[in-house]
Every structure is written in C-alpha cells, then in structure tokens.
Design a protein around this motif. Structure first.
Motif, PDB file in Angstrom:
ATOM      1  N   SER A  82       0.850  -1.191   0.000  1.00  0.00           N
ATOM      2  CA  SER A  82       0.000   0.000   0.000  1.00  0.00           C
ATOM      3  C   SER A  82       0.884   1.239   0.000  1.00  0.00           C
ATOM      4  CB  SER A  82      -0.922   0.021   1.222  1.00  0.00           C
ATOM      5  OG  SER A  82      -0.160   0.073   2.421  1.00  0.00           O
ATOM      6  N   GLY A  83       0.289   2.375  -0.373  1.00  0.00           N
ATOM      7  CA  GLY A  83       1.024   3.632  -0.351  1.00  0.00           C
ATOM      8  C   GLY A  83       1.459   4.090  -1.727  1.00  0.00           C
ATOM      9  N   GLU A  84       2.489   4.931  -1.730  1.00  0.00           N
ATOM     10  CA  GLU A  84       2.987   5.529  -2.968  1.00  0.00           C
ATOM     11  C   GLU A  84       4.469   5.249  -3.132  1.00  0.00           C
ATOM     12  OE1 GLU A  84       2.235   9.690  -2.583  1.00  0.00           O
ATOM     13  OE2 GLU A  84       0.088   9.515  -3.041  1.00  0.00           O
ATOM     14  N   ILE A  85       4.906   5.122  -4.379  1.00  0.00           N
ATOM     15  CA  ILE A  85       6.324   4.969  -4.699  1.00  0.00           C
ATOM     16  C   ILE A  85       6.636   5.865  -5.884  1.00  0.00           C
ATOM     17  CG2 ILE A  85       6.051   3.019  -6.308  1.00  0.00           C
ATOM     18  CD1 ILE A  85       8.766   3.202  -3.623  1.00  0.00           C
ATOM     19  N   THR A  86       7.758   6.570  -5.825  1.00  0.00           N
ATOM     20  CA  THR A  86       8.178   7.449  -6.915  1.00  0.00           C
ATOM     21  C   THR A  86       9.276   6.765  -7.718  1.00  0.00           C
ATOM     22  OG1 THR A  86       7.647   9.428  -5.630  1.00  0.00           O
ATOM     23  CG2 THR A  86       9.119   9.710  -7.516  1.00  0.00           C
ATOM     24  N   LEU A  87       9.109   6.723  -9.017  1.00  0.00           N
ATOM     25  CA  LEU A  87      10.080   6.041  -9.869  1.00  0.00           C
ATOM     26  C   LEU A  87      11.422   6.755  -9.872  1.00  0.00           C
ATOM     27  CD1 LEU A  87       8.040   5.039 -13.046  1.00  0.00           C
ATOM     28  CD2 LEU A  87       8.531   3.685 -11.002  1.00  0.00           C
ATOM     29  N   LYS A  88      12.466   5.969 -10.053  1.00  0.00           N
ATOM     30  CA  LYS A  88      13.797   6.519 -10.275  1.00  0.00           C
ATOM     31  C   LYS A  88      14.045   6.643 -11.777  1.00  0.00           C
ATOM     32  CE  LYS A  88      15.964   5.190  -5.985  1.00  0.00           C
ATOM     33  NZ  LYS A  88      17.194   4.671  -5.351  1.00  0.00           N
ATOM     34  N   THR A  89      15.132   7.319 -12.110  1.00  0.00           N
ATOM     35  CA  THR A  89      15.438   7.512 -13.526  1.00  0.00           C
ATOM     36  C   THR A  89      15.950   6.212 -14.148  1.00  0.00           C
ATOM     37  OG1 THR A  89      17.565   8.438 -12.811  1.00  0.00           O
ATOM     38  CG2 THR A  89      15.838   9.983 -13.429  1.00  0.00           C
TER      39      THR A  89
END
Length: 506
Positions: A82-89
């Motif tokens: 659950s929750g949010e994840i921000t992609l890496k380059t």
C-alpha cells in the motif's frame, strides 16, 4: 587475485559511495581518520569483528560481506502492499548517457542519476581512462572529459561486467584511429551477437576484429549518408547515434529502435547541438557537429521498466498502490493489456518530466480480489510502441493470478523463457512449450521457497515478486543480478509494506 582484506576494502568503498559519503565524511561517522579509511579501502589494514560491526552500523548495512559480496533476501510473504512509490530515472538510459558523455569536451551534468551496479561499472571504466566523475548532492553526476584519454589503462575487469561497454566505440571513433575494447559481459540470456554493431559501425569506416578477450578497433572515418541497421536493437542504435553525432554530414538511419532509452539519448544529444529528426520512430535523420564543447545539464527520464516491476508486484499481491512519475506513453500497450485482463487502473493528469520532453503521470493500481482473467491471445514483445521486451517477464506472475491459461511468447531471447520455469519453485504452474514459449495457468497459490537467483535481471525479479505473494518465509539467494538494476529494491518495496530483510554473507 585480490586478498581477503582487499575484497573487504572494495566492498566498504562500494557501499560508502552508494551512500553518497566521501572518505572524510565516512571517517567522521566512524570516529577515525581519513587516512585510516583509505587504508581500509585499499586492503592495507586488518579489521576486527568489532570494527566491521561499527562499519555496518555507519553504513546502515546488516553485515559486511567477507566473501565476494553475495547478498541474500529473506522475504516474509503474504502481505498486501500500500502507499505511494516514486520512480527513479532509467538505468538503461543512464549507461547510454554515460557513454555519450565522451562526445562532449565540456562539463556534462546529469540530474538524479541512478546509483546501481551497471552505472558504477561504467563509471569505473571512464575513470580508468582519465575521465573525472563526481557525485553531487541529490544524486547528480558531473563528468569532465580530458583532452586526451588514457585508453591503454581501460579497466577491463569492470568493462567485462556490462554489455554497455560496446557503446564506447561509437563515442571514441571520432578521436582515435585505433583502440581496444574488452569483450562485453552482462546478463546471460543466450547468444547475443555483436554483429549488428560491427555492421553498423562499418558504415562510418570502423573495422572491428575479435581477438582473445578484446576487440581491436581501427578507424578510417567516413560519412555513410543512408544506412540500414542489421538489427533494430537499442544499444546498436545508440552506438550509431554516437557515431553520427560528431559526423557533420547528414546520416539517415533506417530500422532504428524507437525505444525509451534511445529517445532519452536523442534528447541529450539535442542539448549538445546535434540535430535529430524522427525521435521515437524507426527512421532517424541526424545532422552532427564536428566538435562538441558545451557545459550542459540533462535530466534522464523515469524508468518505465521499474514502473512495470511495481505494477507486477501490486497485481501479484492483490494490492492498491500509486506509482508516481510514470512515463506512461512508454508502457501504453502494457497498461491496455492489463485493463483487458480486468485490472482497474487510474491515471492522473499528464505533466512533463524534468527534461521537459517526456509526458509523465501518476498511476494507481487497484485491488482485483482474484477477478483477473487470462487474455485469449498470446503476450509477446515487439519494437516500440509494442510491448517492451524487458516488461514481458513481469506478465508471468500477473498471468499466474489470472483465471485461465496464458501463452507468453518471448521470441527475442534464445533462453529467457527457460528461466520462467524457476517460478514453479514458488508454486506457479508453468508449461514450457519450447525455448521461447511458456504457458502460465492460474490462479496460483504461491508457496514459500529457498531459491538461488538466476543469472538474468528480469527472471530474478520475478522470483522476488512471487515470494512477496507467498505466505511464510522465503529466501532469495545471491541477488547480485537484481542489484545490477535495482540497488535498493528491497528497501523501496518495504516502504510499500513488504517484509524483506537483506542478509549479507560472512
């Protein structure tokens, strides 16, 4: 052969660099001198278990490895994410950009660069030939190329750990009439010929002869005008772009790859003053410049393959998560296939990546509660804008939670489908039809297992995803393969609620 102390020192230096610490900063945290740290990292100081324990605490690592750096993961599965994840380059764009930085005699700065094994190996190669590489705050990377490179000092050991080293040829051919490049390494996915590179670079006057352990490269530079690639691969297209970037005459390239990493490289080359038309298509027109000396800053785009990894993990564990900064046009077909399987997906309004070129969106994956169904047609990869070859494997655990039988046709690689049978160890019903085709029948009751990673990134990641869905404790051993592409994947999955412990062997 390195001594045990040298192996320990190399590992300490590697982890310190991954954490973004200078030797001086590390010494302060360790309450010792910078000279002592330098001795440790060069294997000139004996280390007690107490000292190794303090190093582990400072580096936030559970244990320091006294072997070749093998890492195992213990996964307590059966938990929803659950929750949010921000992609890496993008890692694949990153290695191409590093090789492309050699075209520029000015200062090149890349924003938010991925800190992964593949990047470290290319950096080691660049530093060995005299390039100054410096990590800056926020994972920015600064590169200064000297006027003369020391090609005779090229670090062959680091170079052989990655296939990306082949892309150095396209950058170096402009300034050197002869040089040597070590044989390329990387993932073991069957025979991956370098002939397309040889045929393409021949058009620019390059002759490449294979010798024991290396390629002899000689150059009598010429402008090809019109050319057709023998194979529409990503690295061969990048190599040709490097060759064309400093060829002042116009080069017309047919059968180019339009994939995401090639697009990212094109946008960077445009910042260097190279005129490129047809980005994203199979036809590129490049008007190069003879000499490049610019101080430039470029931000690579987020990684669409990492996006698919988190999507696969969410679907396999029946979870509700949001993935931020997704280059959604680069996985457009993947998202459509998932919707046709019955998955509910929501997308935010579009916004631009930091490079101002690529469209991003935040994507929310919803729980499916076992309602997904297999597609009646096969799933197979294709050239962009088709289903990305690196994303195809992530449909294996997804197909495993669907009702019905899915045919996955992995025609681009000779042996990768063979690795899909590893998923039987976590309970997936896999029927191998031939080295390219596997049938997945679901839904699956995943089971805990103790498994050694296969020597290929995507198949290794699939086992981790399956273990996340399996009740109980699993062990995934020797995860170097995964770390090549996703250095802190365990930590990032844990931020979504996974229960993964990193175990370093002593």
């Amino acid at each position: 052969m390195p001594t045990t102390n040298e192996k320990i020192g190399q590992l300490i230096a590697q982890v310190r660099q991954e954490k973004g610490l200078t030797q001086a900063a590390f010494a302060r945290r360790l309450n010792t001198s910078q000279s002592a740290v330098n001795r440790m990292e060069h294997g000139r100081q004996n280390l007690s278990m107490e000292t190794l324990g303090r190093i582990s605490d400072v580096l936030n690592k559970q244990l320091i490895s006294l072997s070749s750096g093998a890492i195992n993961l213990r996964i307590e599965g059966g938990h929803e994410l659950s929750g949010e994840i921000t992609l890496k380059t993008s890692k694949n764009a990153a290695v191409a950009l590093l090789c492309g930085s050699l075209l520029n005699y000015g200062v090149t700065r890349f924003k938010s660069f991925p800190r992964i094994e593949e990047v470290y190996r290319i950096i080691e190669v660049l530093e060995s030939i005299g390039v100054q590489v410096k990590w800056l705050p926020d994972n920015d990377l600064e590169i200064r190329r000297p006027k003369e490179l020391q090609l005779d000092k090229l670090d062959a050991t680091a170079a052989r750990k990655t296939r990306s080293v082949l892309m150095l040829i396209g950058s170096l051919l402009h300034d050197y009439s002869s040089f040597k490049i070590p044989y390329a390494g990387g993932c073991k996915l069957g025979t991956r010929t370098v002939e397309p590179h040889l045929f393409a670079l021949e058009e620019f006057g390059v002759d490449i002869v294979a010798k024991t352990g290396h390629y002899n490269v000689t150059v009598k530079k010429k402008a090809p005008g019109d050319m057709v690639l023998y194979e529409s691969g990503n690295t061969v297209t990048n190599n040709v772009l490097f060759a064309a970037a400093r060829t002042p005459e116009t080069t017309h390239i047919q059968a180019a790859s339009g994939d995401y990493m090639v697009q990212d490289l094109c946008y960077f080359l445009q910042k260097l003053g190279v005129d490129i038309e047809g980005i994203g298509s199979q036809f590129l027109t490049v008007k190069g410049v003879a000499d490049i000396k610019k101080n430039v800053t470029y931000a690579p785009t987020e990684d669409p393959i990492e996006a698919m990894l988190f999507i696969s993990a969410a679907v396999t564990t029946n979870s509700h998560i949001t993935i931020k900064r997704v280059p959604y046009r680069w996985i457009g077909l993947e998202l459509l296939k998932l919707r046709k399987m019955g998955l509910k997906i929501e997308m935010s309004d579009s916004y631009k990546a930091a490079n101002g070129m690529v469209d991003l969106a935040d994507i929310t994956i919803f729980k499916h509660n076992g309602s997904l169904h297999a597609l009646p047609e096969k799933l197979h990869p294709n050239l962009f804008p088709g289903l990305n070859p690196d994303n195809l494997p992530y449909f294996v655990p997804i197909a495993a939670v669907c009702h019905g039988r899915t045919l996955i046709h992995d025609w681009m690689y000779e042996n990768r489908a063979l690795y899909y049978t590893e998923m039987t160890k976590v309970g997936v019903q896999v029927e191998l039809a031939d080295p390219h085709r596997a049938y997945i029948t679901g839904p699956t009751k995943f089971s805990a297992a103790d498994v050694v990673c296969p020597p290929a990134l995507r198949p290794a990641s699939l086992l981790l995803i399956g273990m996340l869905a399996a009740q109980g404790n699993s062990i995934l051993r020797n995860v170097y393969t995964i770390n090549r592409g996703y250095e802190d994947l365990a930590m990032r999955l844990n931020s979504l609620g996974a229960h993964i412990t990193v175990l370093h062997e002593i």
